[in-house]
Enzyme design. Structure first.
Site, PDB file in Angstrom:
ATOM      1  N   LYS A 179       0.850  -1.195   0.000  1.00  0.00           N
ATOM      2  CA  LYS A 179       0.000   0.000   0.000  1.00  0.00           C
ATOM      3  C   LYS A 179       0.883   1.241   0.000  1.00  0.00           C
ATOM      4  O   LYS A 179       1.388   1.669   1.037  1.00  0.00           O
ATOM      5  CB  LYS A 179      -0.941   0.049   1.194  1.00  0.00           C
ATOM      6  CG  LYS A 179      -1.996   1.120   0.971  1.00  0.00           C
ATOM      7  CD  LYS A 179      -2.516   1.778   2.220  1.00  0.00           C
ATOM      8  CE  LYS A 179      -1.579   2.676   2.913  1.00  0.00           C
ATOM      9  NZ  LYS A 179      -1.248   3.943   2.200  1.00  0.00           N
ATOM     10  N   GLU A 253       9.460   0.730  11.162  1.00  0.00           N
ATOM     11  CA  GLU A 253      10.570   1.662  10.942  1.00  0.00           C
ATOM     12  C   GLU A 253       9.995   3.061  11.051  1.00  0.00           C
ATOM     13  O   GLU A 253       9.254   3.500  10.169  1.00  0.00           O
ATOM     14  CB  GLU A 253      11.167   1.479   9.537  1.00  0.00           C
ATOM     15  CG  GLU A 253      11.677   0.094   9.249  1.00  0.00           C
ATOM     16  CD  GLU A 253      12.997  -0.198   9.934  1.00  0.00           C
ATOM     17  OE1 GLU A 253      13.514   0.672  10.663  1.00  0.00           O
ATOM     18  OE2 GLU A 253      13.492  -1.313   9.740  1.00  0.00           O
ATOM     19  N   CYS A 289      14.497   9.668   7.565  1.00  0.00           N
ATOM     20  CA  CYS A 289      14.328   9.340   8.985  1.00  0.00           C
ATOM     21  C   CYS A 289      15.634   9.226   9.759  1.00  0.00           C
ATOM     22  O   CYS A 289      15.665   9.505  10.943  1.00  0.00           O
ATOM     23  CB  CYS A 289      13.558   8.033   9.085  1.00  0.00           C
ATOM     24  SG  CYS A 289      14.259   6.785   8.015  1.00  0.00           S
ATOM     25  N   GLU A 388      11.094  15.261  15.793  1.00  0.00           N
ATOM     26  CA  GLU A 388      11.534  15.104  14.411  1.00  0.00           C
ATOM     27  C   GLU A 388      10.883  16.193  13.558  1.00  0.00           C
ATOM     28  O   GLU A 388       9.659  16.303  13.515  1.00  0.00           O
ATOM     29  CB  GLU A 388      11.123  13.728  13.892  1.00  0.00           C
ATOM     30  CG  GLU A 388      11.610  13.497  12.481  1.00  0.00           C
ATOM     31  CD  GLU A 388      11.252  12.124  11.965  1.00  0.00           C
ATOM     32  OE1 GLU A 388      10.069  11.753  12.015  1.00  0.00           O
ATOM     33  OE2 GLU A 388      12.163  11.418  11.513  1.00  0.00           O
TER      34      GLU A 388
HETATM   35  P1  NAD Z   1       2.590   8.345   8.006  1.00  0.00           P
HETATM   36  O1  NAD Z   1       2.945   7.525   9.164  1.00  0.00           O
HETATM   37  O2  NAD Z   1       1.477   9.292   8.136  1.00  0.00           O
HETATM   38  O3  NAD Z   1       2.195   7.423   6.748  1.00  0.00           O
HETATM   39  C1  NAD Z   1       3.017   6.379   6.317  1.00  0.00           C
HETATM   40  C2  NAD Z   1       2.161   5.349   5.600  1.00  0.00           C
HETATM   41  O4  NAD Z   1       1.287   4.721   6.529  1.00  0.00           O
HETATM   42  C3  NAD Z   1       1.257   5.905   4.521  1.00  0.00           C
HETATM   43  O5  NAD Z   1       1.169   4.941   3.483  1.00  0.00           O
HETATM   44  C4  NAD Z   1      -0.072   6.078   5.237  1.00  0.00           C
HETATM   45  O6  NAD Z   1      -1.173   6.039   4.346  1.00  0.00           O
HETATM   46  C5  NAD Z   1      -0.074   4.890   6.147  1.00  0.00           C
HETATM   47  N1  NAD Z   1      -0.797   5.022   7.408  1.00  0.00           N
HETATM   48  C6  NAD Z   1      -0.911   6.124   8.194  1.00  0.00           C
HETATM   49  N2  NAD Z   1      -1.602   5.827   9.309  1.00  0.00           N
HETATM   50  C7  NAD Z   1      -1.922   4.506   9.245  1.00  0.00           C
HETATM   51  C8  NAD Z   1      -2.613   3.599  10.101  1.00  0.00           C
HETATM   52  N3  NAD Z   1      -3.128   3.987  11.278  1.00  0.00           N
HETATM   53  N4  NAD Z   1      -2.739   2.310   9.722  1.00  0.00           N
HETATM   54  C9  NAD Z   1      -2.207   1.892   8.550  1.00  0.00           C
HETATM   55  N5  NAD Z   1      -1.557   2.693   7.688  1.00  0.00           N
HETATM   56  C10 NAD Z   1      -1.400   3.988   8.039  1.00  0.00           C
HETATM   57  O7  NAD Z   1       3.974   9.019   7.617  1.00  0.00           O
HETATM   58  P2  NAD Z   1       4.362   9.922   6.362  1.00  0.00           P
HETATM   59  O8  NAD Z   1       3.944  11.305   6.669  1.00  0.00           O
HETATM   60  O9  NAD Z   1       3.879   9.306   5.137  1.00  0.00           O
HETATM   61  O10 NAD Z   1       5.973   9.767   6.424  1.00  0.00           O
HETATM   62  C11 NAD Z   1       6.811  10.590   7.161  1.00  0.00           C
HETATM   63  C12 NAD Z   1       7.195   9.936   8.475  1.00  0.00           C
HETATM   64  O11 NAD Z   1       7.732   8.633   8.282  1.00  0.00           O
HETATM   65  C13 NAD Z   1       8.282  10.688   9.210  1.00  0.00           C
HETATM   66  O12 NAD Z   1       7.917  10.881  10.537  1.00  0.00           O
HETATM   67  C14 NAD Z   1       9.520   9.792   9.133  1.00  0.00           C
HETATM   68  O13 NAD Z   1      10.408   9.861  10.177  1.00  0.00           O
HETATM   69  C15 NAD Z   1       8.950   8.448   9.020  1.00  0.00           C
HETATM   70  N6  NAD Z   1       9.866   7.587   8.266  1.00  0.00           N
HETATM   71  C16 NAD Z   1      10.589   6.633   8.911  1.00  0.00           C
HETATM   72  C17 NAD Z   1      11.479   5.844   8.209  1.00  0.00           C
HETATM   73  C18 NAD Z   1      12.293   4.753   8.852  1.00  0.00           C
HETATM   74  O14 NAD Z   1      12.825   3.927   8.165  1.00  0.00           O
HETATM   75  N7  NAD Z   1      12.403   4.692  10.152  1.00  0.00           N
HETATM   76  C19 NAD Z   1      11.603   6.004   6.854  1.00  0.00           C
HETATM   77  C20 NAD Z   1      10.862   6.972   6.231  1.00  0.00           C
HETATM   78  C21 NAD Z   1       9.983   7.751   6.944  1.00  0.00           C
END
Ligand code: NAD
Length: 481
Positions: A179, A253, A289, A388
């Protein structure tokens, strides 16, 4: 760019969506629409999971193939991805603002390299071993694929982070529902085309772009056996709670606020360390991240470190992500820029001293740009040092001695990445070992596919990449013979 799709890739076919809802990805550099794709609903996710389930349960199917045969299919997929490299670069960079020079390396070359690495591991995979029992009789230990995998990815490195999950899952013999995030959907269609071209059996890889509701539906789906998530800590906690209730294996992650520890013997010559510093502190416009956004500087060299980082951040060309000369592109979304700007305001309000940036770059009226920004005189307990920001904002914090630097590095809710900068790599490694974090580099930081990547504390659970990443898509079965 005007790319339109009206189907999902499910069960090896292009399938009409359940609803008329659509997603319009937007160019982060120009704010222009880039096309339209259907938005996945619960019913679309149900069909994708059913296809993955059927493919996994087929006794002569993917899970039952010899690992070397799976490796061959994975290498065909890597070839099909490489043929589309230019398309991946253009689509990712337009959607999330990643400069094309970065996208060329990390969203084109890197994902297929990960796939080939795991194809290599699959060829060597021992799916069963027999060992002598302590209490008599031989014992067979099998490593079976865990089953149907839900892979949920964010927008910042959409292809690389998909491949962190897809490649080990495929190597293990799992089937997958991906997804993608609504911000980055167009690259996901290129991946689907590559999967179709590579001739993977129907249902082994299914891709349904959608928002949070579609993601939540997928996480809780009764036919899913494992969840692999990258994204924010808030979403990770919500997903972890659901998986805990279901006793469903999950890797998370999440976010980070890593330390870049500048030791007192560090060579700050930007001609020598500039590239490494960029990858470790400001890569992808700060929307990465693992970045070391807390720069820890020895107090007696504090002014020198602040000057070096100020010169470094101030020298990076800011511009349209599609320009090969751009080092810092726009934030991925309007909301993301608002978040970054509110953190800059918070830093100023808390008394931090701005040494470069802090505003919107002159002459870039369209696109969600923020200037590369450095704060000096930052207290490690302040909001900009603890939360962050996910933008091009660095905070320089003074320390007294190495013990103090380690204490400050560890005084964080997160523990994902980090770096140590020094003229003495052995001393750097000794300091690195004291930092509470899942990964850390000495004078460089690159998540190498051969080694586990992931965080501790609020940065997540479990590891991706390396043989350890493959093991998280397997479950052992013990047979006392
Ligand atoms: P997000 O958590 O809002 O969304 C990430 C993904 O999860 C999207 O596909 C979203 O549709 C989905 N999602 C959101 N809430 C959900 C839920 N309750 N259940 C299932 N799916 C859900 O994050 P974002 O804004 O897309 O990404 C940025 C964030 O991700 C930053 O905080 C960053 O630090 C983190 N990040 C971490 C890593 C890592 O490897 N640790 C890598 C990249 C990004």
């Amino acid at each position: 760019m005007d790319l339109r799709y009206d189907t999902f890739y499910i069960g090896g076919a292009w399938v009409r969506p359940d609803s008329g809802r659509t997603i319009t990805p937007v160019d982060a550099s120009t704010e222009e629409p880039l096309g339209e794709v259907p938005e996945g609903t619960g019913a679309d996710i149900d069909r994708a999971v059913a296809a993955a389930r059927t493919a996994f349960d087929d006794p002569s199917g993917w899970a039952g193939w010899e690992p070397a045969r799976r490796a061959g299919a994975m290498e065909r997929l890597a070839d099909a991805i490489d043929l589309r490299a230019d398309g991946f670069v253009a689509r990712v960079s337009a959607q999330n603002g990643m400069p094309v020079a970065v996208a060329r390396q990390l969203e084109a070359g890197y994902p297929s390299a990960i796939l080939r690495y795991y194809a290599g591991l699959a060829r060597e995979l021992s799916v069963a071993e027999t060992r002598p029992g302590l209490l008599g009789g031989p014992i067979e230990v099998r490593r079976a694929p865990v089953g149907v995998v839900a892979a949920i990815v964010p927008w910042n490195f959409p292809q690389a982070l998909t491949m962190f999950k897809l490649a080990p899952a495929l190597a293990a013999g799992c089937t997958v529902v991906v997804k993608p995030s609504p911000e980055t959907v167009l690259d996901a269609y290129l991946l689907a085309e590559a999967v179709a071209e590579a001739g993977l059996p129907p249902g082994v890889v299914n891709i349904v772009p959608g928002g949070r509701a579609a993601g939540a539906h997928l996480v809780a789906h009764p036919s899913v056996d494992k969840v692999a998530f990258t994204g924010s800590t808030a979403a990770g906690r919500a997903i972890g709670e659901v998986c805990g209730r279901l006793l469903r294996p999950v890797t998370l992650e999440l976010g980070g606020k890593s330390a870049a520890i500048v030791l007192d013997d560090a060579d700050l010559d930007l001609a020598k360390i500039g590239e490494g510093l960029f990858g470790a502190t400001l890569l992808n416009n700060g929307q990465t991240c693992f970045l070391g956004t807390r720069v820890l500087a020895p107090r007696h060299r504090y002014a020198e470190v602040v000057d070096a980082f100020t010169a470094f951040a101030g020298s990076l060309p800011v511009g349209d992500a599609s320009d090969p000369a751009t080092r810092i592109g726009p934030m991925a979304t309007r909301l993301q820029r608002e978040r970054v700007e509110s953190y800059i305001a918070k830093g100023l309000g808390d008394g931090a001293r701005l040494t470069t940036g802090g505003g919107r770059p002159a002459g870039l009226d369209r696109g969600w740009f923020v200037e590369p920004t450095v704060f000096a005189d930052v207290d490690n307990t302040s909001v900009v040092a603890q939360e962050e920001i996910f933008g091009p904002v660095l905070s320089v914090i003074a320390y007294d001695d190495v013990d103090d630097a380690v204490r400050l590095a560890n005084d964080s809710d997160f523990g994902l990445g980090g770096t140590v900068w020094t003229s003495d790599p052995e001393r750097g490694a000794a300091v690195a070992r004291r930092v509470q974090t899942g990964t850390i580099g000495v004078n460089r930081y690159i998540p190498d596919p051969a080694a586990p990547f992931g965080g501790i504390k609020s940065s997540g659970l479990g590891r991706e990449l390396g043989p350890e990443g493959l093991a998280s898509y397997q479950q052992t079965q013990t047979i006392y013979l």
